[in-house]
Design an enzyme around this catalytic site. Structure first.
Site, PDB file in Angstrom:
ATOM      1  N   LYS A 159       0.836  -1.214   0.000  1.00 50.15           N
ATOM      2  CA  LYS A 159       0.000   0.000   0.000  1.00 50.15           C
ATOM      3  C   LYS A 159       0.865   1.257   0.000  1.00 50.15           C
ATOM      4  CE  LYS A 159      -2.793   0.809   3.667  1.00 50.15           C
ATOM      5  NZ  LYS A 159      -2.529   2.157   4.203  1.00 50.15           N
ATOM      6  N   ASP A 207       1.770  -1.357  11.775  1.00 47.74           N
ATOM      7  CA  ASP A 207       0.476  -1.827  11.273  1.00 47.74           C
ATOM      8  C   ASP A 207       0.194  -3.290  11.626  1.00 47.74           C
ATOM      9  OD1 ASP A 207      -0.085   0.645  10.195  1.00 47.74           O
ATOM     10  OD2 ASP A 207       0.762   0.155   8.243  1.00 47.74           O
ATOM     11  N   LYS A 250      -4.753   5.748  14.480  1.00 44.52           N
ATOM     12  CA  LYS A 250      -4.842   5.091  13.164  1.00 44.52           C
ATOM     13  C   LYS A 250      -6.304   5.140  12.704  1.00 44.52           C
ATOM     14  CE  LYS A 250      -0.506   4.125  12.741  1.00 44.52           C
ATOM     15  NZ  LYS A 250       0.276   4.776  11.698  1.00 44.52           N
TER      16      LYS A 250
HETATM   17  C1  S3P Z   1       2.308   4.649   6.081  1.00 46.10           C
HETATM   18  C2  S3P Z   1       2.918   4.901   7.257  1.00 46.10           C
HETATM   19  C3  S3P Z   1       2.415   4.428   8.556  1.00 46.10           C
HETATM   20  C4  S3P Z   1       1.376   3.326   8.402  1.00 46.10           C
HETATM   21  C5  S3P Z   1       0.406   3.576   7.299  1.00 46.10           C
HETATM   22  C6  S3P Z   1       1.110   3.797   5.980  1.00 46.10           C
HETATM   23  C7  S3P Z   1       2.886   5.221   4.847  1.00 46.10           C
HETATM   24  O1  S3P Z   1       1.837   5.514   9.224  1.00 46.10           O
HETATM   25  O2  S3P Z   1       0.686   3.124   9.614  1.00 46.10           O
HETATM   26  O3  S3P Z   1      -0.471   2.472   7.170  1.00 46.10           O
HETATM   27  O4  S3P Z   1       2.553   4.759   3.744  1.00 46.10           O
HETATM   28  O5  S3P Z   1       3.708   6.138   4.956  1.00 46.10           O
HETATM   29  P1  S3P Z   1       2.756   6.535  10.053  1.00 46.10           P
HETATM   30  O6  S3P Z   1       3.929   6.808   9.208  1.00 46.10           O
HETATM   31  O7  S3P Z   1       1.954   7.781  10.280  1.00 46.10           O
HETATM   32  O8  S3P Z   1       3.073   5.813  11.330  1.00 46.10           O
END
Ligand code: S3P
Length: 441
Positions: free
Chosen positions: A29, A328, A355
């Site tokens: 993702k 995650d 989250k």
């Molecule tokens: C993500 C970073 C994470 C993660 C999210 C996707 C990203 O969040 O929890 O699902 O793609 O940069 P944080 O960087 O805010 O912890």
């Protein structure tokens, strides 16, 4: 998009059975969002293989299309093309940019749009996203001269961005967040001088890897790799990106096989970027039978196949700099902890409260309904292992990772469960329920 009001059909989650076979999880993702965004501001065409065809990247693509970027249809198995408009080519949209349920879309978009001088943008999303903190991005961008306004002092969407010329800055972020870091990096590309972002611990580094490949003048510095320096002025050029399978989606199968008697699974083509592989270290700490095969490098990201089978598990203790490397995966690790011998402890994970849902409270509540013994801390939880879970009426509470974690727990519970709002899984893993059926025996 995850609707907060549309009625949905609860899903029966039968207890028992085992899991066998081989699965390929959909594209990562984080990498999918970045490939679309960087492709949009590059010059020329970007071709993306393996892009995640799920709701979150669809939100990013829809926002980009609304600003004049040509993004081809996003469908399973289809290469996606992005017709880049260059660093300053995004046009002002005639309507609100809808980021759906996607924090990554909204936060990275803020960084991308803050420096688009003379243009005005409004970003919003679903109820969950409108309750998630955005000042963590707005404040550092403000240090660069950005003007971002919204509810509660700019913390909550809808947010208005009044594009401004930005200045380079040295920014210390208060949390290790790849979303915050990436927003600053995107803004830095068109600032009037150099920018350095310093995180308390290194978060996932997909932006750094991919921006460099697109031609940005960027360097990761420091022994802990928690400083990123950018010099503006380089033009980005369209690339071929290959998106590996998402280790955060693979995590459901890793834990499912580790806790389900008789299970044996292979998960192929999983991204193994060291800033994401904390889950493998915890499973090793638990004594789980997980092995990595066929390690290779695909378009700048390490990839491999994972084999896992059922076995006895010990409790784990996690905290500190490991948390950003598995942030995650904590909901599904809470499920694993229920099946281990001893009490597992998760600390330094207050980020889970902001989250898609407050994942500490929601997991404690949902697993609690199955008989799990969980004590919540402000920044984590303690989970007593060796408690037999029982079937229950469960609810994803609209959170994709909660939905899939509960599906893993339900199989090893005594008695069937029902899951309300199972469709949340489509945010990151639309084929999850089909894969579960196919692997189950
Ligand atoms: C993500 C970073 C994470 C993660 C999210 C996707 C990203 O969040 O929890 O699902 O793609 O940069 P944080 O960087 O805010 O912890």
């Amino acid at each position: 998009m995850v609707s907060n009001s549309a009625p949905s059909t609860p899903r029966l989650l039968p207890s028992g059975g085992t899991l066998r076979g081989t699965v390929r999880v959909p594209g990562d993702k984080s990498i999918s969002h970045r490939a679309l965004l960087f492709g949009a501001i590059a010059e020329g065409e970007t071709r993306i293989e393996g892009l995640l065809p799920a709701e979150d990247p669809l939100s990013t693509a829809a926002c980009l299309r609304a600003m004049g970027v040509g993004v081809s249809a996003i469908e399973v198995g289809r290469t996606v093309t992005v017709q880049g408009v260059g660093l300053d080519g995004l046009s002002e949209p005639g309507d609100v940019l809808d980021c759906g349920n996607s924090g990554t879309t909204m936060r990275l978009m803020l960084g991308l749009l803050a420096g688009r001088s003379g243009r005005h943008f409004v970003l919003s999303g679903d109820r969950s996203l409108r309750g998630r903190p955005m000042r963590r991005v707005g404040a550092p961008l403000g240090e660069m001269g950005a003007q971002i306004h919204g509810r509660k002092g700019g913390n909550f969407a809808p947010l208005a961005v009044l594009g401004q010329p930005l200045r380079g800055a040295t920014i210390h972020t208060p949390v290790a967040s790849a979303q915050v870091k990436s927003a600053i990096l995107l803004a830095a590309l068109t600032a009037n001088g150099e920018t350095t972002v310093i995180e308390p611990a290194q978060s996932r580094d997909h932006s750094e890897r991919m921006l460099k490949a697109f031609g940005a003048d960027l360097e990761v510095q420091g022994e802990e790799r928690n400083r990123v320096w950018v010099r503006p002025g380089s033009r980005l050029s369209g690339q071929s990106v290959v998106v590996p399978g998402d280790i955060s989606s693979a995590a459901f199968w890793l834990v499912a096989a580790a806790i389900t008697p008789g299970a044996e699974l292979t998960v192929e083509n999983v991204g193994l970027n060291p800033s994401r592989t904390g889950i493998l270290e915890v499973l090793e700490q638990m004594g789980a039978a997980v092995s990595v095969h066929n390690r290779r490098d695909v378009a700048g990201e390490p990839v491999g196949d994972l084999q896992v089978r059922h076995g006895p598990l010990r409790a784990f203790e996690i905290g500190g700099d490991l948390i950003p490397r598995l942030v995650d995966e904590i909901p599904v690790l809470a499920v694993a902890a229920c099946c281990a011998e001893g009490t597992s402890r998760i600390r330094d994970a207050a980020e889970l409260r902001v989250k898609e849902t407050d994942r500490l409270t929601v997991m404690a509540r949902q697993l609690g309904a199955m008989g799990a013994r969980i004590t919540e801390y402000d920044d984590g939880m303690a989970v007593s292992g060796g408690v037999e879970l029982h079937g229950a009426e469960l609810d994803s509470e609209t959170d994709h990772r909660v939905a899939m974690s509960l599906a893993v727990a339900a199989r090893i519970a005594r008695g069937d469960s029902t899951l309300h709002r199972p469709e949340a899984a489509a945010v990151s893993y639309p084929g999850f329920w089909d894969d579960l059926q196919q692997l189950g025996t």
